[in-house]
Design a protein around this motif. Structure first.
Motif, PDB file in Angstrom:
ATOM      1  N   HIS A  13       2.906   9.129  -6.766  1.00  9.66           N
ATOM      2  CA  HIS A  13       1.692   9.887  -6.453  1.00  9.66           C
ATOM      3  C   HIS A  13       1.174  10.617  -7.689  1.00  9.66           C
ATOM      4  N   ARG A  27      -1.027   1.356  -9.161  1.00  4.68           N
ATOM      5  CA  ARG A  27      -1.948   2.492  -9.112  1.00  4.68           C
ATOM      6  C   ARG A  27      -1.299   3.572  -8.258  1.00  4.68           C
ATOM      7  N   LEU A  61      -6.489  11.196  -1.245  1.00  8.42           N
ATOM      8  CA  LEU A  61      -7.856  10.928  -1.674  1.00  8.42           C
ATOM      9  C   LEU A  61      -8.069   9.436  -1.947  1.00  8.42           C
ATOM     10  N   GLN A  62      -7.043   8.779  -2.445  1.00  4.98           N
ATOM     11  CA  GLN A  62      -7.114   7.340  -2.736  1.00  4.98           C
ATOM     12  C   GLN A  62      -5.709   6.768  -2.584  1.00  4.98           C
ATOM     13  N   LYS A  63      -5.579   5.696  -1.803  1.00  6.77           N
ATOM     14  CA  LYS A  63      -4.263   5.084  -1.615  1.00  6.77           C
ATOM     15  C   LYS A  63      -3.760   4.481  -2.924  1.00  6.77           C
ATOM     16  N   ALA A  87      -1.045   6.875  -5.866  1.00  8.26           N
ATOM     17  CA  ALA A  87      -1.928   7.464  -4.852  1.00  8.26           C
ATOM     18  C   ALA A  87      -2.437   8.811  -5.375  1.00  8.26           C
ATOM     19  N   LEU A  88      -3.738   9.045  -5.241  1.00 12.56           N
ATOM     20  CA  LEU A  88      -4.310  10.343  -5.626  1.00 12.56           C
ATOM     21  C   LEU A  88      -4.199  11.262  -4.425  1.00 12.56           C
ATOM     22  N   ASN A 117       0.522   5.012   1.113  1.00 10.41           N
ATOM     23  CA  ASN A 117      -0.291   5.994   1.825  1.00 10.41           C
ATOM     24  C   ASN A 117       0.636   7.135   2.249  1.00 10.41           C
ATOM     25  N   GLU A 143       0.843  -1.182   0.000  1.00  4.65           N
ATOM     26  CA  GLU A 143       0.000   0.000   0.000  1.00  4.65           C
ATOM     27  C   GLU A 143       0.889   1.246   0.000  1.00  4.65           C
TER      28      GLU A 143
END
Length: 180
Positions: A139, A170, A158-160, A172-173, A128, A126
């Motif tokens: 990011h 993906r 906003l999103q991990k 992180a937003l 974060n 993850e």
């Protein structure tokens, strides 16, 4: 001082020219024989080339089959690990309206722990980055905001994001603190 010359020291007699010609014919292969030998060698080389070409084609075909199998079954272990998470979610839904809010929350927390365990076993990490320096490799900045933190640090996630074997799957937003 004179040296004695014996008959062995002399070259063979060429008094009889027919004998010399017949000696040459016997030791030198005929043109037909040379052609036949060259054709045999050419056939051997052609056969060897055909075998090498067939082996190369078989190796290429086997490699393509292996790549196809690897692509097809790459998710085999991960999918097997996710089945326990799916089972837990189905069991939670099967409890119906009789479950209390506390037991549903507890079940969701356990299911989330199962999912985190599956991610850990499969090298999914993850991302974060709250409070960290903005990194465009990990990011994706949505906007910049006024804040008390150091400029270019992540103010809000906003999103991990997620990485698989240290490769971003993906980003992180995030919202980033504006420079003053």
């Amino acid at each position: 001082m004179t040296e004695e010359i014996t008959s062995q020291d002399l070259p063979p007699s060429t008094d009889n020219p027919e004998q010399v010609v017949s000696d040459n014919v016997d030791t030198t292969p005929s043109l037909e024989e040379l052609l036949r030998q060259a054709e045999l060698r050419a056939q051997e080389h052609h056969d060897a080339w055909l075998r090498a070409k067939a082996e190369m084609e078989n190796a290429r075909r086997r490699a393509l089959e292996e790549v196809e199998k690897a692509r097809k079954f790459a998710l085999d272990k991960f999918a097997g690990d996710l089945l326990a998470v799916k089972d837990s979610l189905e069991a939670a839904l099967a409890t119906g309206d009789n479950a209390s809010l506390e037991s549903i929350k507890s079940g969701v927390e356990l299911t989330l722990k199962q999912l985190a365990s599956v991610f850990e076993k499969n090298a999914i990490q993850e991302v974060n980055p709250l409070g960290e320096k903005f990194d465009p490799n990990l990011h994706q900045a949505i906007s910049m905001v006024e804040g008390d933190g150091e400029p270019n640090t992540v103010a809000t996630v906003l999103q991990k994001g997620y990485q698989l074997n240290e490769r971003v799957i993906r980003p992180a937003l995030v919202m980033v603190v504006k420079p003053r």
